[in-house]
Scaffold this active site. Structure first.
Site, short mmCIF file in Angstrom:
data_model
loop_
_atom_site.label_atom_id
_atom_site.label_comp_id
_atom_site.label_asym_id
_atom_site.label_seq_id
_atom_site.Cartn_x
_atom_site.Cartn_y
_atom_site.Cartn_z
N ASP A 1 12.09 -13.59 28.67
CA ASP A 1 12.08 -14.96 28.14
C ASP A 1 13.40 -15.27 27.44
O ASP A 1 14.01 -16.32 27.63
CB ASP A 1 10.86 -15.20 27.22
CG ASP A 1 10.63 -14.08 26.20
OD1 ASP A 1 11.33 -13.05 26.26
OD2 ASP A 1 9.73 -14.25 25.35
N TYR B 1 4.30 -8.38 43.64
CA TYR B 1 4.32 -8.80 45.05
C TYR B 1 3.52 -7.86 45.95
O TYR B 1 3.00 -8.29 46.97
CB TYR B 1 5.76 -8.85 45.56
CG TYR B 1 6.52 -10.09 45.18
CD1 TYR B 1 6.81 -10.38 43.86
CD2 TYR B 1 6.96 -10.98 46.16
CE1 TYR B 1 7.53 -11.51 43.52
CE2 TYR B 1 7.68 -12.11 45.83
CZ TYR B 1 7.96 -12.37 44.51
OH TYR B 1 8.67 -13.50 44.18
N LYS C 1 9.85 -6.93 29.93
CA LYS C 1 8.93 -7.53 28.95
C LYS C 1 8.24 -6.36 28.26
O LYS C 1 7.00 -6.24 28.24
CB LYS C 1 7.95 -8.46 29.70
CG LYS C 1 7.08 -9.32 28.80
CD LYS C 1 7.81 -10.46 28.15
CE LYS C 1 6.88 -11.18 27.18
NZ LYS C 1 7.57 -12.19 26.36
N ASP D 1 13.19 -12.91 40.92
CA ASP D 1 12.98 -14.12 41.72
C ASP D 1 13.23 -15.36 40.86
O ASP D 1 13.97 -16.27 41.25
CB ASP D 1 11.54 -14.12 42.26
CG ASP D 1 11.23 -15.35 43.08
OD1 ASP D 1 12.07 -15.73 43.92
OD2 ASP D 1 10.14 -15.94 42.89
N ASP E 1 16.80 -18.19 40.81
CA ASP E 1 16.83 -19.65 41.00
C ASP E 1 17.49 -20.33 39.80
O ASP E 1 18.20 -21.34 39.95
CB ASP E 1 15.39 -20.20 41.18
CG ASP E 1 14.94 -20.18 42.65
OD1 ASP E 1 15.35 -19.26 43.38
OD2 ASP E 1 14.16 -21.07 43.05
#
Ligand code: NAD
Ligand code: IPM
Ligand code: MN
Length: 366
Positions: A222, A142, A190, A246, A250
């Site tokens: 993942d 970001y 990751k 983020d 959701d």
């Protein structure tokens, strides 16, 4: 008695309507406990670009920095989709987070007992889902430099950067939260591919040694995305970097039944920023259907984390739970009878202090 100063930023789309709902509940809950609030409204996002030419006008940032806490509805307006970055509503929110130094984004997601059948999971899988996502909010892709879009060359770049200090401070937040809960931190990265994730993992292990009562485990992002669906009740505190957090938050919204349910608190050294996890949902705006629960519960977090008003926070959370068992907005009605957002908010207000409302005039199950 001094009043708490709350800067209120309604923003775009459903932002203003969920903000109105949340502020009415917060004021009422404070009034019951004799707490004075002084609220002031300021422009942010697309609304601010329209009225003042910038998604974060200087006056808005100054008011937020001078407040005891900041409440934000949502930003985002399709009209600005093709505008340059400095005129995008989302740029205002990112600048606000940076301007307030709020590096720790806390996103609790819980399936309320009795409401296990609202989401897409089998009730027995959903039961016990009670997770706090601790998302690093000021680093990673970001904010990393260099960034840019060279249209002529057909090339764009964003940089995923983390420093050890940034990982230490967010990890400490996650471990402290886990100490007060079930004592499990799942650090999500990751590290099989990304150097920043190797730094992340090494640093989290080091910080974890200072919190011997907390168990630390690691998952690749993942695999974590899958495990959240298959065994959601396993998770206690999920600690992760900005973009992964983020995305996973959701997903958590979907698992509990609606993104419209989730609140968040963004904390740093100064005033905290409290906002629902959802966005401006333009298709729902102005129709009195947007679920105000995420915003109302964000107001509860504002009371608890921003103003140290634990009683007010609990009062709001209790009222929301009771109101939800009486009638729900369309996103949670499963095709059955839904109540309007304003009716639901009225029910929450009634549930704040059922003893003050006559039984005959009550309609929200309180
Ligand atoms: P969104 O969160 O606005 O909506 C995603 C889905 O969830 C939609 O189906 C929407 O109808 C539903 N939903 C969201 N909030 C709801 C609520 N309160 N009640 C019922 N249903 C709800 O995400 P999006 O559509 O990807 O983005 C829309 C805009 O919002 C974009 O401009 C985006 O950048 C912005 N956004 C802002 C924030 C923020 O201000 N914090 C967060 C996310 C997205
Ligand atoms: C969120 C939003 C924001 C983010 C956007 C609007 C900048 O999606 O708060 O989850 O990506 O952080
Ligand atoms: Mn998001």
């Amino acid at each position: 008695m001094t009043a708490f100063r709350v800067a209120v930023l309604p923003g775009d789309g459903i932002g203003p309507e969920v903000t109105r709902a949340a502020m009415s509940v917060l004021s009422a809950a404070c009034a019951v406990d004799g707490v004075r609030l002084e609220t002031s409204e300021h422009a942010i996002g697309g609304a601010a670009v329209r009225s003042l030419g910038s998604p974060l006008p200087a006056g808005t940032l100054a008011a937020c920095q001078g407040a005891d806490a900041v409440f934000l509805g949502a930003v985002g307006d399709p009209a600005f989709e093709n505008e340059p970055r400095e005129r995008k509503p989302e740029t205002g929110l990112l600048a606000l987070r940076r301007g307030l130094g709020v590096f720790a984004n806390i996103r609790p997601a819980r399936v309320l007992p009795g409401l296990e059948n609202l989401g897409p999971l089998k009730p027995e899988v959903a039961a016990g889902l009670d997770v706090v996502i601790v998302r690093e909010l000021l680093g990673g892709l970001y904010f990393g430099e260099p960034r840019g879009f060279d249209r002529a060359a057909g090339r764009a770049v964003n940089s995923l950067v983390y420093t050890k200090d940034e990982v230490v401070r967010i990890a400490e937040v996650a471990f402290r939260i886990a100490e007060g809960r079930r004592g499990l931190v799942t650090s999500v990265d990751k590290a099989n591919v990304l150097e920043t994730s190797v730094l992340w993992r090494e640093t989290v292990i080091e910080v974890g040694k200072r919190f011997p009562s907390v168990r630390l485990e690691h998952q690749y992002v993942d695999s974590c995305a899958m495990a959240l669906v298959l065994t959601p009740a396993h998770f206690d505190v999920v600690l992760t970097e900005n973009l992964f957090g983020d995305i996973l938050s959701d997903e958590a919204g979907a698992l509990v039944g609606s993104l419209g349910l989730l609140p968040s608190a963004s904390l740093g050294a100064g005033p905290g920023l409290f906002e629902p996890v959802h966005g401006s949902a333009p298709a729902l705006a102005g129709r009195d259907v947007a679920n105000p629960v995420g915003a109302i519960l964000s107001a509860a977090l504002l009371a608890r984390e921003g103003l140290s008003l634990e009683g007010v926070a609990r009062r709001i959370e209790g009222a929301v739970t009771r109101a939800l068992s009486g009638g729900r907005t369309a996103d949670l009605a499963g095709g059955g009878n839904a109540v309007s957002a304003s009716r639901f908010t009225a029910n929450v207000l009634e549930c704040l202090e059922p003893a003050l409302t006559s039984r005959e005039s009550r309609s929200g199950g309180c």
